[in-house]
Motif scaffolding. Structure first.
Motif, PDB file in Angstrom:
ATOM      1  N   CYS A 130      -2.845  -0.954  -8.688  1.00 17.72           N
ATOM      2  CA  CYS A 130      -2.112  -0.946  -7.424  1.00 17.72           C
ATOM      3  C   CYS A 130      -0.994   0.081  -7.481  1.00 17.72           C
ATOM      4  CB  CYS A 130      -1.548  -2.344  -7.143  1.00 17.72           C
ATOM      5  SG  CYS A 130      -0.490  -2.964  -8.453  1.00 17.72           S
TER       6      CYS A 130
ATOM      7  N   SER B 174      -8.978  -5.007  -8.276  1.00 24.14           N
ATOM      8  CA  SER B 174      -8.342  -4.138  -7.288  1.00 24.14           C
ATOM      9  C   SER B 174      -9.269  -3.961  -6.088  1.00 24.14           C
ATOM     10  CB  SER B 174      -8.010  -2.772  -7.879  1.00 24.14           C
ATOM     11  OG  SER B 174      -7.164  -2.052  -6.992  1.00 24.14           O
ATOM     12  N   HIS B 175      -8.777  -3.226  -5.083  1.00 20.36           N
ATOM     13  CA  HIS B 175      -9.637  -2.791  -3.991  1.00 20.36           C
ATOM     14  C   HIS B 175     -10.709  -1.871  -4.567  1.00 20.36           C
ATOM     15  CE1 HIS B 175     -10.910  -0.611  -0.366  1.00 20.36           C
ATOM     16  NE2 HIS B 175     -10.574  -1.722   0.246  1.00 20.36           N
TER      17      HIS B 175
ATOM     18  N   THR C 100       0.845  -1.188   0.000  1.00 23.70           N
ATOM     19  CA  THR C 100       0.000   0.000   0.000  1.00 23.70           C
ATOM     20  C   THR C 100       0.891   1.252   0.000  1.00 23.70           C
ATOM     21  OG1 THR C 100      -0.116  -0.074   2.379  1.00 23.70           O
ATOM     22  CG2 THR C 100      -1.885  -1.177   1.181  1.00 23.70           C
TER      23      THR C 100
ATOM     24  N   HIS D 153      -2.103   5.521  -9.065  1.00 25.44           N
ATOM     25  CA  HIS D 153      -2.428   4.119  -9.340  1.00 25.44           C
ATOM     26  C   HIS D 153      -1.804   3.681 -10.660  1.00 25.44           C
ATOM     27  CE1 HIS D 153      -5.135   3.843  -6.007  1.00 25.44           C
ATOM     28  NE2 HIS D 153      -5.996   4.712  -6.480  1.00 25.44           N
TER      29      HIS D 153
ATOM     30  N   ALA E 146      -9.826   1.807  -5.223  1.00 25.13           N
ATOM     31  CA  ALA E 146      -8.942   2.059  -6.358  1.00 25.13           C
ATOM     32  C   ALA E 146      -9.711   1.901  -7.676  1.00 25.13           C
ATOM     33  CB  ALA E 146      -7.743   1.106  -6.311  1.00 25.13           C
TER      34      ALA E 146
ATOM     35  N   THR F 264      -5.166  -3.487  -2.673  1.00 24.87           N
ATOM     36  CA  THR F 264      -4.533  -3.347  -3.988  1.00 24.87           C
ATOM     37  C   THR F 264      -3.381  -4.350  -4.126  1.00 24.87           C
ATOM     38  OG1 THR F 264      -3.185  -1.557  -3.071  1.00 24.87           O
ATOM     39  CG2 THR F 264      -5.159  -0.911  -4.280  1.00 24.87           C
TER      40      THR F 264
END
Lengths: 278, 278
Positions: A149, A103-104, A13, A85, A107, A130
């Motif tokens: 990410c 992805s998360h 992260t 990103h 994001a 991510t």
């Protein structure tokens, strides 16, 4: 010999990325689950890295709550990171190969415009972080899945590369991080030889307290002020964090100026300490 | 004629209670789902009430984010409320009748010690809000269920009474609320004839900005400072909220002193407005 750095996890992260920009390959990065645990990691590790404020969301309350009670550790540096990103793929994959982006969900949301313009027929799928998305892509035997990410992920997992950097919709999203060391000595090459910033923590002795008077006593340039409730005190008694900066005229006398300022605050009956010099 | 007051909902929570302490029976209370919507309710209603800060958790970020862009509305007052949970029952119920306690999980958690000492064999059950717990008890035909909620709930639902007041474990939990009016005129009896506080909103014109210099220009006693990122600006440019207070010497000249202070800030090139006088 490598230094041990505690970072707010999971690895991959932006806090990890910020720590990496500061320490590069000279550190081993140790993830911690919360900001409080990251600050506490200074008891056993050499350094800790925590987010201080984001340009859109403001100060990180958990960090300042931790700094209220910080005993060990001094802020020794700062890193400003552009939250950027990347579209990360298996080595050799082209954009035309991609039919799924993972992805998360934050994001994915922050890159909505890029996805709709460049990958309009791709499906999207959520992951827990991510970094988890990057790990999934790394383990696949196919080229059709891309992860969104931070760029640090390509150093963590095998067989990945950045296809496009900076795919977020909003371009002005920065986070500022504190680098904390175990003690005031620091270790070269990480300690600033000519510090220009200090963070002074002030707990007023009483409720009827005038910040204008305090700043006259401080008698330094003040760049930012944060406040948090003082723990285990009268209600609405605050702890103030003053970020003070040196004047360009006498930079070499700066650490002494900070020490004198703190003495003046104490002579006026308040509690004051420098918890950072960088 | 009653005034219309927008409050952060649902009704029965502490913002409603705070509004009630200020306006009593002279108002109709209109619930809004978010702090932003409560501030926006000033477009159609007479007043709005939002939480400003809690003595344990600090400033309410959503409120200050809303105050960044506040056009209509001026802060005209403040209420400090002790967060005080009550054990509320059907009229006539005794503590020995209670075998079940219901409330929002936070309130249940904050009264754990009272429950274990006074109702050790009672079961607990979660509701979506403290007001929902009161409503449930009100509708029951039995006496065995108690709700944990704010005391305002006994005015909202029928057939309820307070069995024990102040059952929370921690006794120092206060929240401070802002009372906002539609315009600077206010309406008696709600406007303070002798205001002693003002909230000045300052947007610095540039990044390299010195708060010590600003407070010299302001030249008033400053009680609190909050900062939030300025919207749609350069990263890390902040909006500052200065709560200034009158000196006891010349209280009648206070509104003029605030006006002059704002002119001085503007003459130094910054944006400044008073968004409250109370």
């Amino acid at each position: 010999m490598k230094v041990d750095v505690g970072v707010l996890g999971p690895l991959g992260t932006y806090t990890h990325q910020a720590a990496h920009e500061y320490f590069q390959a000279s550190a081993i990065y140790n993830e911690r689950q919360t900001i409080a645990a990251t600050l506490e990691s200074l008891e056993t590790l050499d350094y800790a890295v925590v987010p201080r404020e984001n340009s859109i969301f403001g100060s990180v309350v958990e960090t300042f709550d931790g700094l209220r009670v910080l005993k060990q550790g001094l802020i020794q540096g700062e890193v400003v990171l552009k939250i950027q990103h990347c579209l990360v793929v298996k080595k050799g994959a082209k954009i035309s190969d991609i039919d799924c982006v993972i992805s998360h969900e934050q994001a994915l949301g922050q890159c909505r415009r890029f996805i709709s313009e460049h990958l309009p027929s791709a499906t999207t799928s959520k992951t827990t972080s991510t970094a988890a998305a990057a790990e999934t892509v790394s383990k696949l035997q196919k080229l059709n899945v891309a992860a969104i990410c931070s760029k640090i992920c390509i150093t963590m997992f095998e067989d990945l590369e950045i296809l496009v950097d900076g795919i977020q919709d909003e371009d002005i999203n920065y986070t500022r991080f504190f680098i904390l060391g175990k003690d005031s000595e620091g270790r070269p090459p990480f300690k600033s030889l000519r510090p220009t910033h200090a963070l002074i923590r002030v707990t007023p002795s009483k409720m009827c307290f005038d910040l204008a008077e305090l700043l006259k006593i401080v008698d330094l340039s003040v760049k930012r002020i944060d406040r948090r409730p003082a723990p285990a005190s009268d209600p609405f008694l605050d702890i103030y964090f003053l970020e003070v900066v040196s004047s360009p005229h006498n930079p070499s006398e700066w650490p002494e100026q900070v020490s004198h300022s703190i003495l003046r605050i104490r002579n006026n009956g308040h509690f004051a300490e420098s918890i950072g010099l960088w």
